[in-house]
Write an enzyme that holds these catalytic residues in place. Structure first.
Site, PDB file in Angstrom:
ATOM      1  N   LYS A 204       1.636 -11.173  -3.038  1.00  0.00           N
ATOM      2  CA  LYS A 204       0.392 -10.594  -3.553  1.00  0.00           C
ATOM      3  C   LYS A 204       0.114 -11.061  -4.981  1.00  0.00           C
ATOM      4  O   LYS A 204      -1.048 -11.163  -5.396  1.00  0.00           O
ATOM      5  CB  LYS A 204       0.453  -9.064  -3.469  1.00  0.00           C
ATOM      6  CG  LYS A 204       0.397  -8.551  -2.025  1.00  0.00           C
ATOM      7  CD  LYS A 204      -0.901  -8.949  -1.349  1.00  0.00           C
ATOM      8  CE  LYS A 204      -1.084  -8.373   0.028  1.00  0.00           C
ATOM      9  NZ  LYS A 204      -2.369  -8.708   0.649  1.00  0.00           N
TER      10      LYS A 204
ATOM     11  N   TYR B 188       6.849  -9.300  -0.427  1.00  0.00           N
ATOM     12  CA  TYR B 188       5.437  -8.857  -0.371  1.00  0.00           C
ATOM     13  C   TYR B 188       4.811  -8.903  -1.768  1.00  0.00           C
ATOM     14  O   TYR B 188       3.704  -9.424  -1.950  1.00  0.00           O
ATOM     15  CB  TYR B 188       5.384  -7.440   0.205  1.00  0.00           C
ATOM     16  CG  TYR B 188       3.998  -6.829   0.214  1.00  0.00           C
ATOM     17  CD1 TYR B 188       3.026  -7.282   1.107  1.00  0.00           C
ATOM     18  CD2 TYR B 188       3.655  -5.804  -0.670  1.00  0.00           C
ATOM     19  CE1 TYR B 188       1.758  -6.720   1.115  1.00  0.00           C
ATOM     20  CE2 TYR B 188       2.393  -5.241  -0.668  1.00  0.00           C
ATOM     21  CZ  TYR B 188       1.449  -5.708   0.229  1.00  0.00           C
ATOM     22  OH  TYR B 188       0.186  -5.153   0.228  1.00  0.00           O
TER      23      TYR B 188
HETATM   24  N1  LIG Z   1      -2.751   0.209   2.963  1.00  0.00           N
HETATM   25  C1  LIG Z   1      -2.313   0.049   1.724  1.00  0.00           C
HETATM   26  O1  LIG Z   1      -1.792   0.988   1.082  1.00  0.00           O
HETATM   27  C2  LIG Z   1      -2.466  -1.273   1.027  1.00  0.00           C
HETATM   28  C3  LIG Z   1      -2.193  -1.302  -0.353  1.00  0.00           C
HETATM   29  C4  LIG Z   1      -2.316  -2.502  -1.029  1.00  0.00           C
HETATM   30  C5  LIG Z   1      -2.736  -3.650  -0.352  1.00  0.00           C
HETATM   31  N2  LIG Z   1      -2.987  -3.602   0.986  1.00  0.00           N
HETATM   32  C6  LIG Z   1      -3.409  -4.845   1.633  1.00  0.00           C
HETATM   33  O2  LIG Z   1      -4.613  -4.607   2.342  1.00  0.00           O
HETATM   34  C7  LIG Z   1      -4.683  -5.477   3.473  1.00  0.00           C
HETATM   35  C8  LIG Z   1      -4.925  -4.634   4.726  1.00  0.00           C
HETATM   36  O3  LIG Z   1      -3.814  -3.749   4.851  1.00  0.00           O
HETATM   37  P1  LIG Z   1      -3.813  -2.516   5.856  1.00  0.00           P
HETATM   38  O4  LIG Z   1      -3.023  -1.447   5.189  1.00  0.00           O
HETATM   39  O5  LIG Z   1      -5.178  -2.223   6.348  1.00  0.00           O
HETATM   40  O6  LIG Z   1      -2.897  -3.116   7.023  1.00  0.00           O
HETATM   41  P2  LIG Z   1      -3.008  -3.004   8.622  1.00  0.00           P
HETATM   42  O7  LIG Z   1      -1.688  -3.469   9.131  1.00  0.00           O
HETATM   43  O8  LIG Z   1      -3.503  -1.659   8.993  1.00  0.00           O
HETATM   44  O9  LIG Z   1      -4.136  -4.072   8.981  1.00  0.00           O
HETATM   45  C9  LIG Z   1      -3.929  -5.460   8.810  1.00  0.00           C
HETATM   46  C10 LIG Z   1      -4.698  -6.211   9.870  1.00  0.00           C
HETATM   47  O10 LIG Z   1      -4.455  -7.618   9.674  1.00  0.00           O
HETATM   48  C11 LIG Z   1      -4.234  -8.208  10.963  1.00  0.00           C
HETATM   49  N3  LIG Z   1      -3.419  -9.417  10.810  1.00  0.00           N
HETATM   50  C12 LIG Z   1      -2.100  -9.489  10.531  1.00  0.00           C
HETATM   51  N4  LIG Z   1      -1.709 -10.773  10.522  1.00  0.00           N
HETATM   52  C13 LIG Z   1      -2.798 -11.516  10.801  1.00  0.00           C
HETATM   53  C14 LIG Z   1      -3.027 -12.907  10.940  1.00  0.00           C
HETATM   54  N5  LIG Z   1      -2.007 -13.790  10.812  1.00  0.00           N
HETATM   55  N6  LIG Z   1      -4.272 -13.340  11.222  1.00  0.00           N
HETATM   56  C15 LIG Z   1      -5.300 -12.462  11.367  1.00  0.00           C
HETATM   57  N7  LIG Z   1      -5.144 -11.127  11.258  1.00  0.00           N
HETATM   58  C16 LIG Z   1      -3.902 -10.666  10.984  1.00  0.00           C
HETATM   59  C17 LIG Z   1      -3.513  -7.127  11.764  1.00  0.00           C
HETATM   60  O11 LIG Z   1      -3.620  -7.359  13.167  1.00  0.00           O
HETATM   61  C18 LIG Z   1      -4.244  -5.870  11.296  1.00  0.00           C
HETATM   62  O12 LIG Z   1      -5.366  -5.590  12.106  1.00  0.00           O
HETATM   63  C19 LIG Z   1      -3.375  -6.248   3.499  1.00  0.00           C
HETATM   64  O13 LIG Z   1      -3.548  -7.504   2.877  1.00  0.00           O
HETATM   65  C20 LIG Z   1      -2.442  -5.371   2.676  1.00  0.00           C
HETATM   66  O14 LIG Z   1      -1.397  -6.105   2.094  1.00  0.00           O
HETATM   67  C21 LIG Z   1      -2.860  -2.440   1.694  1.00  0.00           C
END
Ligand SMILES: NC(=O)c1ccc[n+]([C@@H]2O[C@H](COP(=O)([O-])OP(=O)(O)OC[C@H]3O[C@@H](n4cnc5c(N)ncnc54)[C@H](O)[C@@H]3O)[C@@H](O)[C@H]2O)c1
Length: 262
Positions: free
Chosen positions: A163, A159
């Site tokens: 990123k 991951y």
């Molecule tokens: N939540 C955190 O703490 C955090 C921290 C740093 C970065 N991020 C990044 O933020 C982004 C959103 O994360 P989140 O925590 O809301 O995750 P989440 O799992 O709640 O939401 C991710 C969404 O992406 C969709 N998805 C997954 N694969 C897909 C694909 N191939 N095509 C289209 N849609 C797809 C899923 O169905 C889901 O609705 C991600 O890129 C994650 O890496 C999150």
């Protein structure tokens, strides 16, 4: 002096927008006046989220696609332009974060993570930038990377690497697209509790993450959404190719380690 952000007449496409940070980003862009194209991997999820946003008074059209699939991504961008006739803001947010120790990591989990997090951002941004170029009005692209791009986390070597790839992809795109009036920036969120998320996190991890935040409150999806709104807005007109860390100060240093008692 008052400062306001108004996306009236603008169109914003958000990938992975059915839940978590993506949904909060879509909502914030909608609140600022943008018409929304909301992507997720399943049409049911995208339609459900869009229905919620419509009920809240925003303009939203579901554009389901798997961001790992170049043909589907092109269709997603085409559907957005067919619906609204323009594309101004793109947020490449869709991502996955399965947690597996490095020694147990399988090739298929590596591919799944990179295909979604790195290739998915590439495909989304390439189709969107080509469309923006054709429409001739420039645009703003925001990629969602992670604090994990610069700080390794146990079980997330794949991951973190994906990123970090997003950060360099963002900078490369920014260099080449600036001449076309398209800005590209990355947001690096810190730890934010979301309803679904990638892996069931241990209470100890959650607690340690929360304890490492200098700001006296936890981060919320809206904090990340606000950063996206700022970078997508004209206030950021001279900002491109940069990374914005949004983590309540977690990565600034060791908040709980004090040399003297206070
Ligand atoms: N939540 C955190 O703490 C955090 C921290 C740093 C970065 N991020 C990044 O933020 C982004 C959103 O994360 P989140 O925590 O809301 O995750 P989440 O799992 O709640 O939401 C991710 C969404 O992406 C969709 N998805 C997954 N694969 C897909 C694909 N191939 N095509 C289209 N849609 C797809 C899923 O169905 C889901 O609705 C991600 O890129 C994650 O890496 C999150």
């Amino acid at each position: 002096m008052s400062v306001s952000i108004d996306f009236e007449g603008r169109v914003a496409l958000v990938t992975g927008g059915a839940t978590g940070l993506g949904l909060a980003i879509a909502e914030a862009l909608g609140q600022a006046g943008a018409r929304l194209a909301l992507n997720d991997i399943s049409s049911t999820r995208a339609e459900r989220a869009c229905a919620g946003l419509l009920a809240a008074g925003y303009v939203c059209h579901p554009v389901p696609a798997d961001v790992r699939d170049a043909t589907a991504v092109q269709a997603m961008v085409d559907a957005t332009i067919t619906q609204y006739g323009r594309l101004d803001i793109v947020v490449a947010n869709a991502g996955v974060y399965p947690n597996t120790p490095f020694l147990d990591l399988t090739e298929s989990e590596w591919d799944f993570t990179f295909d979604t997090n790195a290739k998915g951002v590439f495909l989304t941004c390439r189709s969107a930038a080509r469309a923006m170029l054709e429409l001739g009005e420039g645009g703003a692209i925001v990629t969602i990377s992670s604090g994990a791009a610069t700080n390794a986390i146990w079980g997330w070597s794949h991951y973190c690497a994906s990123k970090a790839a997003v950060v360099m992809l963002t900078k490369g795109m920014a260099l080449e697209l600036a001449q076309h009036n398209i800005r590209v920036n990355a947001v690096l969120p810190g730890f934010i509790d979301v309803p679904e998320g990638g892996a069931p996190l241990s209470p100890a991890f959650r607690e340690a993450q929360h304890a490492a935040i200098p700001r006296p409150r936890l981060g919320e999806p809206r904090d990340i959404a606000n950063a996206v709104v700022l970078l997508a807005s004209p206030l950021a007109d001279w900002i491109t190719g940069t990374t914005l860390v949004v983590d309540g100060g977690s990565s600034a240093g060791r908040a709980k380690l004090r040399p003297v008692d206070v």
